[in-house]
Motif scaffolding. Structure first.
Motif, PDB file in Angstrom:
ATOM      1  N   LYS A   1      -2.313  13.051   4.995  1.00 49.36           N
ATOM      2  CA  LYS A   1      -1.873  14.411   5.342  1.00 49.36           C
ATOM      3  C   LYS A   1      -0.551  14.350   6.090  1.00 49.36           C
ATOM      4  CE  LYS A   1      -6.548  16.086   5.341  1.00 49.36           C
ATOM      5  NZ  LYS A   1      -7.717  16.352   6.154  1.00 49.36           N
ATOM      6  N   GLU A   2      -0.070  13.143   6.362  1.00 47.60           N
ATOM      7  CA  GLU A   2       1.265  12.918   6.907  1.00 47.60           C
ATOM      8  C   GLU A   2       1.788  11.631   6.290  1.00 47.60           C
ATOM      9  OE1 GLU A   2       1.340  12.372  11.143  1.00 47.60           O
ATOM     10  OE2 GLU A   2       0.493  10.377  11.032  1.00 47.60           O
ATOM     11  N   SER A   3       3.094  11.527   6.219  1.00 46.44           N
ATOM     12  CA  SER A   3       3.700  10.332   5.625  1.00 46.44           C
ATOM     13  C   SER A   3       3.453   9.112   6.501  1.00 46.44           C
ATOM     14  CB  SER A   3       5.208  10.525   5.473  1.00 46.44           C
ATOM     15  OG  SER A   3       5.478  11.561   4.580  1.00 46.44           O
ATOM     16  N   LEU A   4       3.266   7.999   5.854  1.00 46.37           N
ATOM     17  CA  LEU A   4       3.201   6.718   6.542  1.00 46.37           C
ATOM     18  C   LEU A   4       4.562   6.068   6.289  1.00 46.37           C
ATOM     19  CD1 LEU A   4       1.171   4.937   8.100  1.00 46.37           C
ATOM     20  CD2 LEU A   4       0.675   3.799   5.949  1.00 46.37           C
ATOM     21  N   PRO A   5       5.407   5.987   7.329  1.00 52.82           N
ATOM     22  CA  PRO A   5       6.757   5.458   7.126  1.00 52.82           C
ATOM     23  C   PRO A   5       6.744   4.046   6.524  1.00 52.82           C
ATOM     24  CG  PRO A   5       6.536   6.412   9.313  1.00 52.82           C
ATOM     25  CD  PRO A   5       5.161   6.351   8.713  1.00 52.82           C
ATOM     26  N   GLU A   6       7.844   3.698   5.912  1.00 53.34           N
ATOM     27  CA  GLU A   6       7.979   2.383   5.293  1.00 53.34           C
ATOM     28  C   GLU A   6       7.766   1.266   6.308  1.00 53.34           C
ATOM     29  OE1 GLU A   6      11.392   0.651   2.730  1.00 53.34           O
ATOM     30  OE2 GLU A   6      11.177   2.777   2.224  1.00 53.34           O
ATOM     31  N   GLY A   7       7.240   0.153   5.832  1.00 53.02           N
ATOM     32  CA  GLY A   7       7.090  -1.014   6.685  1.00 53.02           C
ATOM     33  C   GLY A   7       5.705  -1.189   7.287  1.00 53.02           C
ATOM     34  N   TRP A   8       4.835  -0.203   7.137  1.00 48.95           N
ATOM     35  CA  TRP A   8       3.476  -0.342   7.648  1.00 48.95           C
ATOM     36  C   TRP A   8       2.667  -1.211   6.700  1.00 48.95           C
ATOM     37  CZ3 TRP A   8       1.002   1.898  11.991  1.00 48.95           C
ATOM     38  CH2 TRP A   8       1.852   2.627  12.811  1.00 48.95           C
ATOM     39  N   LYS A   9       1.791  -2.020   7.252  1.00 48.44           N
ATOM     40  CA  LYS A   9       0.930  -2.899   6.456  1.00 48.44           C
ATOM     41  C   LYS A   9      -0.524  -2.493   6.651  1.00 48.44           C
ATOM     42  CE  LYS A   9       3.901  -6.935   6.497  1.00 48.44           C
ATOM     43  NZ  LYS A   9       3.956  -8.369   6.727  1.00 48.44           N
ATOM     44  N   LEU A  10      -1.334  -2.916   5.728  1.00 47.60           N
ATOM     45  CA  LEU A  10      -2.769  -2.663   5.769  1.00 47.60           C
ATOM     46  C   LEU A  10      -3.447  -3.918   6.301  1.00 47.60           C
ATOM     47  CD1 LEU A  10      -4.997  -0.665   4.885  1.00 47.60           C
ATOM     48  CD2 LEU A  10      -4.885  -1.679   2.624  1.00 47.60           C
ATOM     49  N   PHE A  11      -4.413  -3.746   7.209  1.00 44.46           N
ATOM     50  CA  PHE A  11      -5.155  -4.897   7.706  1.00 44.46           C
ATOM     51  C   PHE A  11      -6.641  -4.747   7.404  1.00 44.46           C
ATOM     52  CE2 PHE A  11      -5.391  -2.067  11.428  1.00 44.46           C
ATOM     53  CZ  PHE A  11      -6.753  -2.127  11.718  1.00 44.46           C
TER      54      PHE A  11
END
Length: 143
Positions: A72-82
């Motif tokens: 429902k909001e953007s996840l800015p570039e560079g975030w990773k999934l753990f």
């Protein structure tokens, strides 16, 4: 005038036909997937469903974790999934981080991550998976 109108019509038509990578409909989520409704960051990121493939990974074998996210909001570039893999007592046994292709606002995004090996030292028959996003020291916060 007629040529420019035709160009505009074709442009709109083709733009409407492109499908963003990983975007799925809710009906595309397999019936065996675990529906969660879990959310992060005050409900702005939702883990809709998940499953592992195979459903019961064996020690020493590789497996996939498949997740379905809605933003429902953007996840800015560079975030990773753990992923934090824990045994039935809640003890963290191993961690896996992966690149995330990115969320699409108000759409369900399917993400697949290959876990190279369920470690042999993971001696529990029960596995809990905690997941979220991070960038450096920043973390998404569970609701």
């Amino acid at each position: 005038m007629k040529k420019s109108l035709l160009f505009l019509t074709l442009l709109v038509f083709f733009a409407g036909c492109t499908k963003q990578e990983g975007v799925v409909k809710e009906s595309d989520i397999p019936v065996f997937a675990q529906k969660t409704g879990a959310s992060l960051n005050d409900g702005k990121i939702e883990l809709v469903a998940w499953y592992t493939e195979p459903s019961k990974p064996r020690h020493g074998d590789s497996f996939k974790v498949v997740t379905y996210w809605k933003f429902k909001e953007s996840l800015p570039e560079g975030w990773k999934l753990f992923y934090h893999f824990e045994d039935e007592e809640g003890e963290e046994r191993f961690v896996q981080d992966s690149e995330f292709k990115g969320g699409v606002l108000n759409r369900i995004v399917k993400n697949e991550d290959e876990i190279k090996e369920l470690p042999r030292h993971f001696d529990s028959d029960m596995m809990y998976i905690r997941t979220g996003f991070f960038k450096g020291k920043e973390r998404t916060v569970p609701d």
